[in-house]
Design a protein around this motif. Sequence first.
Motif, mmCIF file in Angstrom:
data_model
loop_
_atom_site.group_PDB
_atom_site.id
_atom_site.type_symbol
_atom_site.label_atom_id
_atom_site.label_comp_id
_atom_site.label_asym_id
_atom_site.label_seq_id
_atom_site.Cartn_x
_atom_site.Cartn_y
_atom_site.Cartn_z
ATOM 1 N N ALA A 76 25.709 -42.137 -6.732
ATOM 2 C CA ALA A 76 25.068 -42.515 -5.242
ATOM 3 C C ALA A 76 25.333 -42.383 -3.560
ATOM 4 C CB ALA A 76 23.942 -44.043 -4.648
ATOM 5 N N GLN A 77 26.619 -42.757 -3.926
ATOM 6 C CA GLN A 77 28.219 -42.034 -2.439
ATOM 7 C C GLN A 77 27.667 -40.565 -2.204
ATOM 8 O OE1 GLN A 77 31.616 -44.105 -2.286
ATOM 9 N NE2 GLN A 77 31.148 -43.620 0.331
ATOM 10 N N ALA A 78 28.628 -40.206 -3.692
ATOM 11 C CA ALA A 78 28.905 -39.142 -3.816
ATOM 12 C C ALA A 78 27.652 -37.577 -3.835
ATOM 13 C CB ALA A 78 29.129 -38.959 -5.285
ATOM 14 N N PHE A 79 26.579 -38.685 -4.023
ATOM 15 C CA PHE A 79 25.141 -37.415 -4.357
ATOM 16 C C PHE A 79 24.808 -37.677 -2.656
ATOM 17 C CE2 PHE A 79 20.364 -37.658 -3.123
ATOM 18 C CZ PHE A 79 19.972 -36.303 -4.229
ATOM 19 N N THR A 80 25.003 -38.574 -2.187
ATOM 20 C CA THR A 80 24.710 -38.573 -0.526
ATOM 21 C C THR A 80 25.958 -37.442 0.609
ATOM 22 O OG1 THR A 80 25.507 -41.061 0.313
ATOM 23 C CG2 THR A 80 23.394 -40.368 -0.985
ATOM 24 N N GLY A 81 27.191 -37.373 0.018
ATOM 25 C CA GLY A 81 27.958 -36.661 0.650
ATOM 26 C C GLY A 81 28.082 -34.717 0.214
ATOM 27 N N PHE A 82 27.061 -34.964 -0.176
ATOM 28 C CA PHE A 82 27.249 -33.311 -0.849
ATOM 29 C C PHE A 82 25.446 -32.621 -0.870
ATOM 30 C CE2 PHE A 82 26.591 -30.323 -4.112
ATOM 31 C CZ PHE A 82 27.080 -29.650 -4.069
ATOM 32 N N SER A 83 25.038 -31.845 -0.533
ATOM 33 C CA SER A 83 23.863 -30.953 -0.387
ATOM 34 C C SER A 83 23.856 -29.288 -0.373
ATOM 35 C CB SER A 83 23.351 -30.919 0.938
ATOM 36 O OG SER A 83 21.926 -30.307 0.391
ATOM 37 N N ALA A 84 23.185 -28.936 -1.855
ATOM 38 C CA ALA A 84 23.418 -27.211 -2.226
ATOM 39 C C ALA A 84 21.981 -26.763 -2.522
ATOM 40 C CB ALA A 84 24.006 -27.730 -3.250
ATOM 41 N N TYR A 85 21.409 -25.791 -2.205
ATOM 42 C CA TYR A 85 20.270 -25.683 -2.203
ATOM 43 C C TYR A 85 20.694 -23.506 -2.490
ATOM 44 C CZ TYR A 85 19.075 -24.792 2.514
ATOM 45 O OH TYR A 85 18.868 -24.459 3.674
ATOM 46 N N ALA A 86 19.707 -22.741 -3.045
ATOM 47 C CA ALA A 86 19.583 -22.198 -3.379
ATOM 48 C C ALA A 86 18.140 -21.187 -3.785
ATOM 49 C CB ALA A 86 20.319 -21.112 -4.820
ATOM 50 N N GLY A 87 18.225 -19.842 -3.617
ATOM 51 C CA GLY A 87 16.962 -19.689 -3.236
ATOM 52 C C GLY A 87 16.695 -17.686 -3.101
ATOM 53 N N THR A 88 15.007 -17.638 -2.650
ATOM 54 C CA THR A 88 15.405 -15.888 -1.268
ATOM 55 C C THR A 88 15.496 -16.090 -0.219
ATOM 56 O OG1 THR A 88 13.022 -15.791 -2.027
ATOM 57 C CG2 THR A 88 14.191 -14.822 -3.764
ATOM 58 N N TYR A 89 15.441 -15.650 0.530
ATOM 59 C CA TYR A 89 15.567 -15.766 1.957
ATOM 60 C C TYR A 89 14.570 -14.819 2.774
ATOM 61 C CZ TYR A 89 19.256 -12.521 3.545
ATOM 62 O OH TYR A 89 20.288 -11.451 3.685
ATOM 63 N N THR A 90 13.921 -14.858 3.592
ATOM 64 C CA THR A 90 13.364 -13.599 4.957
ATOM 65 C C THR A 90 14.086 -14.224 6.465
ATOM 66 O OG1 THR A 90 11.350 -14.830 4.787
ATOM 67 C CG2 THR A 90 11.564 -13.299 2.808
ATOM 68 N N LEU A 91 13.742 -13.342 7.060
ATOM 69 C CA LEU A 91 13.901 -13.305 8.880
ATOM 70 C C LEU A 91 12.682 -13.085 9.632
ATOM 71 C CD1 LEU A 91 17.609 -10.992 8.727
ATOM 72 C CD2 LEU A 91 17.210 -13.971 8.646
ATOM 73 N N GLN A 92 12.916 -13.491 10.541
ATOM 74 C CA GLN A 92 12.089 -13.159 11.443
ATOM 75 C C GLN A 92 12.376 -13.634 12.406
ATOM 76 O OE1 GLN A 92 7.843 -16.084 11.029
ATOM 77 N NE2 GLN A 92 6.588 -14.138 11.247
ATOM 78 N N ASP A 93 13.059 -12.371 13.684
ATOM 79 C CA ASP A 93 12.926 -12.645 14.428
ATOM 80 C C ASP A 93 14.228 -13.184 14.720
ATOM 81 O OD1 ASP A 93 10.795 -11.608 15.896
ATOM 82 O OD2 ASP A 93 10.061 -13.658 16.327
ATOM 83 N N LYS A 94 14.307 -14.381 15.050
ATOM 84 C CA LYS A 94 15.876 -14.923 15.394
ATOM 85 C C LYS A 94 15.470 -16.509 14.471
ATOM 86 C CE LYS A 94 18.293 -13.258 17.761
ATOM 87 N NZ LYS A 94 19.762 -12.301 17.615
ATOM 88 N N THR A 95 14.578 -16.715 13.301
ATOM 89 C CA THR A 95 15.084 -17.609 12.000
ATOM 90 C C THR A 95 15.226 -17.056 11.173
ATOM 91 O OG1 THR A 95 12.449 -17.255 12.024
ATOM 92 C CG2 THR A 95 12.652 -19.007 13.172
ATOM 93 N N VAL A 96 15.454 -17.622 10.008
ATOM 94 C CA VAL A 96 15.106 -17.264 8.757
ATOM 95 C C VAL A 96 15.014 -18.735 8.174
ATOM 96 C CG1 VAL A 96 17.465 -18.349 8.325
ATOM 97 C CG2 VAL A 96 17.300 -17.052 6.744
ATOM 98 N N HIS A 97 14.393 -17.554 6.633
ATOM 99 C CA HIS A 97 13.654 -19.100 5.703
ATOM 100 C C HIS A 97 13.682 -19.171 4.481
ATOM 101 C CE1 HIS A 97 9.840 -18.961 8.572
ATOM 102 N NE2 HIS A 97 10.578 -17.984 9.879
#
Length: 178
Positions: A76-97
């Motif tokens: 549980a401690q290891a899980f809360t100290g790590f984050s990861a994700y992946a997918g696609t992205y799009t840009l809109q002005d100064k935001t990335v989705h």
Amino acid sequence: MPSTPLVGLWTLISITARAADGTLTPEVYGAKPVGYLTYTATGHMMVMFAKGDRPRLSGQADSPFSLDSVPIEELAQAFTGFSAYAGTYTLQDKTVHHHLTTASIPNRVGTTLVRTFSLRGDRLTLSTPAITAAGSTPVFELEWERLPLTLPNIKADSPDLSLSESLPQRLKNTGHDK
């Protein structure tokens, strides 16, 4: 997708929390968080980051397929100290989705995370919307630095280029890991 200024490999510099009153909490993810962010010209992205001071796990923890001997509290401690994700992205002005297809937090799969971004040279800052955490609603700012896509003094056909050597190790060996 046409090339964007975000395309490239980025290394994490810091994570800071900014309260609604402007108060900054530096090192919100530890003094030396580590992580990588990649945006491709084909519209794909992936990110992973961790607290830099995570303790090693006890027991036989050499593979994600052999964690049975590790106490649940450590996992549980290891899980809360790590984050990861992946997918696609799009840009809109100064935001990335970020349109997630996989994530270390399963509830995020199929969602879109919106980040405001700013670029200054080889520095990228991604800011979350206000997120309720520990009774407050800070904005988290993740600062990244662009890594070189080619290593200096090494040609693609050079016998010195070891394909078995990991990118982080090659960066360290050439002094570009800072």
